[in-house]
Motif scaffolding. Structure first.
Motif, mmCIF file in Angstrom:
data_model
loop_
_atom_site.group_PDB
_atom_site.id
_atom_site.type_symbol
_atom_site.label_atom_id
_atom_site.label_comp_id
_atom_site.label_asym_id
_atom_site.label_seq_id
_atom_site.Cartn_x
_atom_site.Cartn_y
_atom_site.Cartn_z
ATOM 1 N N LYS A 195 60.277 85.368 97.552
ATOM 2 C CA LYS A 195 61.698 85.696 97.366
ATOM 3 C C LYS A 195 61.927 86.342 96.002
ATOM 4 C CE LYS A 195 65.127 83.257 98.694
ATOM 5 N NZ LYS A 195 66.152 82.216 98.945
ATOM 6 N N LEU A 196 61.274 85.806 94.974
ATOM 7 C CA LEU A 196 61.416 86.381 93.641
ATOM 8 C C LEU A 196 60.837 87.789 93.606
ATOM 9 C CD1 LEU A 196 62.125 86.156 90.641
ATOM 10 C CD2 LEU A 196 59.912 85.046 90.275
ATOM 11 N N LYS A 197 59.702 87.969 94.230
ATOM 12 C CA LYS A 197 59.064 89.287 94.274
ATOM 13 C C LYS A 197 59.978 90.305 94.965
ATOM 14 C CE LYS A 197 54.828 91.481 96.093
ATOM 15 N NZ LYS A 197 55.365 92.171 97.273
ATOM 16 N N GLU A 198 60.566 89.925 96.076
ATOM 17 C CA GLU A 198 61.474 90.825 96.799
ATOM 18 C C GLU A 198 62.713 91.146 95.978
ATOM 19 O OE1 GLU A 198 62.269 88.861 100.455
ATOM 20 O OE2 GLU A 198 60.222 89.091 101.231
ATOM 21 N N LEU A 199 63.226 90.144 95.246
ATOM 22 C CA LEU A 199 64.404 90.371 94.411
ATOM 23 C C LEU A 199 64.133 91.449 93.364
ATOM 24 C CD1 LEU A 199 67.277 89.348 93.410
ATOM 25 C CD2 LEU A 199 65.995 87.908 91.820
ATOM 26 N N LEU A 200 62.995 91.349 92.702
ATOM 27 C CA LEU A 200 62.665 92.307 91.650
ATOM 28 C C LEU A 200 62.340 93.688 92.224
ATOM 29 C CD1 LEU A 200 60.507 89.975 89.372
ATOM 30 C CD2 LEU A 200 62.874 90.692 89.024
ATOM 31 N N GLU A 201 61.700 93.697 93.369
ATOM 32 C CA GLU A 201 61.401 94.976 94.021
ATOM 33 C C GLU A 201 62.680 95.672 94.474
ATOM 34 O OE1 GLU A 201 56.962 94.061 95.912
ATOM 35 O OE2 GLU A 201 58.766 93.585 97.060
ATOM 36 N N ASN A 202 63.595 94.914 95.076
ATOM 37 C CA ASN A 202 64.813 95.505 95.626
ATOM 38 C C ASN A 202 65.829 95.876 94.556
ATOM 39 O OD1 ASN A 202 63.754 95.167 98.190
ATOM 40 N ND2 ASN A 202 64.772 93.219 98.542
ATOM 41 N N ASN A 203 65.948 95.040 93.503
ATOM 42 C CA ASN A 203 66.977 95.275 92.501
ATOM 43 C C ASN A 203 66.526 96.186 91.359
ATOM 44 O OD1 ASN A 203 67.892 92.819 93.953
ATOM 45 N ND2 ASN A 203 69.546 92.870 92.467
ATOM 46 N N LEU A 204 65.240 96.157 91.035
ATOM 47 C CA LEU A 204 64.741 96.949 89.914
ATOM 48 C C LEU A 204 63.775 98.043 90.327
ATOM 49 C CD1 LEU A 204 64.141 94.123 87.265
ATOM 50 C CD2 LEU A 204 66.061 95.704 87.407
ATOM 51 N N GLY A 205 63.364 98.020 91.577
ATOM 52 C CA GLY A 205 62.410 99.009 92.043
ATOM 53 C C GLY A 205 61.008 98.779 91.524
ATOM 54 N N TRP A 206 60.746 97.567 91.034
ATOM 55 C CA TRP A 206 59.409 97.261 90.535
ATOM 56 C C TRP A 206 58.403 97.208 91.673
ATOM 57 C CZ3 TRP A 206 60.259 92.730 86.505
ATOM 58 C CH2 TRP A 206 60.901 93.260 85.379
ATOM 59 N N GLU A 207 57.203 97.630 91.389
ATOM 60 C CA GLU A 207 56.128 97.597 92.383
ATOM 61 C C GLU A 207 55.060 96.613 91.923
ATOM 62 O OE1 GLU A 207 54.661 101.507 93.008
ATOM 63 O OE2 GLU A 207 56.539 102.271 93.864
ATOM 64 N N PHE A 208 54.603 95.801 92.841
ATOM 65 C CA PHE A 208 53.570 94.815 92.534
ATOM 66 C C PHE A 208 52.424 94.980 93.522
ATOM 67 C CE2 PHE A 208 57.661 92.915 91.370
ATOM 68 C CZ PHE A 208 57.449 92.659 90.025
ATOM 69 N N GLN A 209 51.568 95.952 93.266
ATOM 70 C CA GLN A 209 50.439 96.171 94.157
ATOM 71 C C GLN A 209 49.425 95.055 93.983
ATOM 72 O OE1 GLN A 209 48.821 100.049 93.516
ATOM 73 N NE2 GLN A 209 50.389 101.055 94.763
ATOM 74 N N ARG A 210 48.933 94.586 95.094
ATOM 75 C CA ARG A 210 47.996 93.467 95.077
ATOM 76 C C ARG A 210 46.631 93.940 95.550
ATOM 77 N NH1 ARG A 210 46.765 89.384 98.765
ATOM 78 N NH2 ARG A 210 48.317 90.127 100.230
ATOM 79 N N ASN A 211 45.648 93.816 94.682
ATOM 80 C CA ASN A 211 44.291 94.248 95.011
ATOM 81 C C ASN A 211 43.402 93.049 95.285
ATOM 82 O OD1 ASN A 211 44.953 96.944 94.551
ATOM 83 N ND2 ASN A 211 44.589 96.698 92.351
ATOM 84 N N SER A 212 42.426 93.245 96.156
ATOM 85 C CA SER A 212 41.489 92.162 96.441
ATOM 86 C C SER A 212 40.466 92.055 95.330
ATOM 87 C CB SER A 212 40.763 92.417 97.766
ATOM 88 O OG SER A 212 39.759 93.404 97.571
ATOM 89 N N ALA A 213 39.681 91.002 95.356
ATOM 90 C CA ALA A 213 38.648 90.821 94.349
ATOM 91 C C ALA A 213 37.406 91.639 94.679
ATOM 92 C CB ALA A 213 38.280 89.346 94.245
ATOM 93 N N VAL A 214 37.397 92.286 95.845
ATOM 94 C CA VAL A 214 36.223 93.034 96.284
ATOM 95 C C VAL A 214 36.481 94.532 96.145
ATOM 96 C CG1 VAL A 214 34.598 93.428 98.159
ATOM 97 C CG2 VAL A 214 35.736 91.203 97.932
ATOM 98 N N ASP A 215 35.944 95.107 95.058
ATOM 99 C CA ASP A 215 35.994 96.567 94.854
ATOM 100 C C ASP A 215 37.399 97.144 94.902
ATOM 101 O OD1 ASP A 215 33.016 96.816 96.845
ATOM 102 O OD2 ASP A 215 33.219 96.596 94.663
ATOM 103 N N GLY A 216 38.420 96.332 94.589
ATOM 104 C CA GLY A 216 39.775 96.858 94.521
ATOM 105 C C GLY A 216 40.357 97.222 95.862
ATOM 106 N N ILE A 217 39.806 96.706 96.978
ATOM 107 C CA ILE A 217 40.347 97.028 98.296
ATOM 108 C C ILE A 217 41.686 96.332 98.473
ATOM 109 C CG2 ILE A 217 39.959 96.874 100.779
ATOM 110 C CD1 ILE A 217 36.972 96.791 100.191
ATOM 111 N N TYR A 218 42.682 97.040 98.983
ATOM 112 C CA TYR A 218 44.029 96.482 99.141
ATOM 113 C C TYR A 218 44.201 95.904 100.543
ATOM 114 C CZ TYR A 218 49.077 96.127 99.341
ATOM 115 O OH TYR A 218 50.366 95.661 99.491
#
Length: 397
Positions: free
Chosen positions: A354-377
């Protein structure tokens, strides 16, 4: 709000009698702010709880205002709190016990009823989310001598510390305030916040172990909870709310409050082990607290009766809300920690999203999440999403 709840609040309502407050004075309680009219004598039907009263005296034409002064109160059901305006000091002061008793009886006899404005119960829900951990004992623990929180008592707080653009602007505002020259012994009137170390230093520990302690602040959190908060997670959360209110509700005029809020947010978001093992419920409550703080602060429709915008987005400079801010970096790391975990409590995961969505929707922030294996998303709903474990804790619902 439920009608029965509203009726009960009216019956047990607190009255704040404010005598001789000049017209045009800006006065607020909690999330409500207005300009004083000629017949104003105070506020009635205030829910019994902890509240924050703040005000700013104006020139006779109502165009220029002094720095805001605020203070917390904890009101019991049906209590009458009396303050009188001191014209020379331009501030609200307590009256004698004899006067207070006389005015209390007058209020209960409805002598002032027509001159009392009602507390807006429709906004009480917002205030409860911002202050639900603030108790009478927490107010007494943190408030400065005399109880007043004001920019005038904060000069030189961060003289030797690195500053963000917003911190520099607030510091300059304090230095340029003409009100500073009229305040004596300001250092003794600062809030008694808990000291939060930025860097962990321990004798006899060097190298990798010391680095680990600074990367994961779980041990620091545990130490502070025991040493400074008496083992109470709620006291820590109460201080977090106190600091946020002192900064935000004072319309950005308490740099001390902001710095303490920032220090506590850094501490909690800097923990790696605690959210999963030792303090899961604390982190669920913390994420809820900061969610409602940012949700309120980022709303763009906060206005006082003069039509001036208030709220975080109206008070802070753009650099604080940018994708390069300290909050963005902290949230990005924490979200990655939570969403990449193999096992996480369901309540904590839900509020983190919910906090992540709030910041994404209100501020346009992006939080890309990468895996621990070679940066695969990986998408959040794929087979690599974290396992959800629901703990039976009604307080986290």
């Amino acid at each position: 709000m439920d009608p029965n709840t509203a009726l009960e609040l009216v019956k047990q309502g607190v009255t704040l009698l404010l005598l001789d407050v000049p017209q045009y004075t800006l006065l607020g309680i909690d999330t409500q702010m207005f300009s004083v009219g000629p017949a104003f004598k105070g506020i009635k039907m205030i829910p019994p709880a902890s509240h924050f009263l703040y005000y700013s005296s104006s020139t006779r034409d109502g165009k220029d205002f002094s720095p805001i002064i605020g203070f917390f109160i904890h009101a019991a059901p049906s209590e009458v709190i009396v303050r009188r305006w001191d014209q020379q000091q331009e501030r609200l002061v307590k009256v004698s016990e004899e006067e207070e008793e006389r005015y209390c009886q007058a209020v209960k006899s409805l002598e002032f009823d027509r001159q009392l404005g009602p507390y807006n119960l429709s906004q009480y829900g917002d205030w409860k989310h911002l202050s639900n951990y603030i108790t009478k004992s927490i107010i007494e623990r943190i408030e400065p001598i005399g109880g007043e929180i004001t920019v005038a008592c904060e000069s030189g707080i961060v003289t030797n510390a690195p500053k963000t653009a917003m911190e520099k602007a607030l510091d300059e505002q304090m230095k340029s305030s003409k009100f500073l020259t009229s305040v004596e012994n300001s250092q003794s009137r600062r809030c008694y916040y808990t000291s939060i170390p930025c860097v962990i230093k321990q004798k006899g520990i060097h190298g990798q172990e010391l680095t680990s302690l600074n990367i994961d602040k779980t041990q620091l959190l545990e130490s502070l909870l025991i040493k400074d908060y008496g083992g109470s997670e709620d006291v820590l959360l109460g201080e977090l709310q106190f600091a946020f209110i002192a900064f935000l509700i004072c319309m950005g005029q308490s740099l001390e409050g902001f710095l303490q809020w920032k220090a506590l947010v850094n501490l909690l978001f800097g923990c790696i082990e605690a959210p999963f093992r030792t303090r899961t419920q604390l982190f669920t409550k913390f994420i809820k607290v900061i969610y409602y703080q940012l949700k309120f602060g980022l709303e763009k429709d906060h206005t006082d009766t003069s039509g001036a915008a208030t709220g975080l987005s109206a008070l802070l400079d753009d650099s604080w809300l940018s994708a390069d801010s300290f909050l963005h970096h902290l949230c990005k790391d924490f979200f990655s920690l939570m969403l990449d975990a193999s096992s996480v409590d369901g309540h904590l995961l839900s509020w983190t999203r919910k906090l992540k969505e709030l910041l994404e929707n209100n501020l346009g922030w992006e939080f890309q999440r990468n895996s621990a294996v070679d940066g695969i998303y990986f998408e959040e709903d794929d087979e690599f999403a974290p396992v959800v474990e629901m703990l039976d804790d009604p307080s986290c619902n």
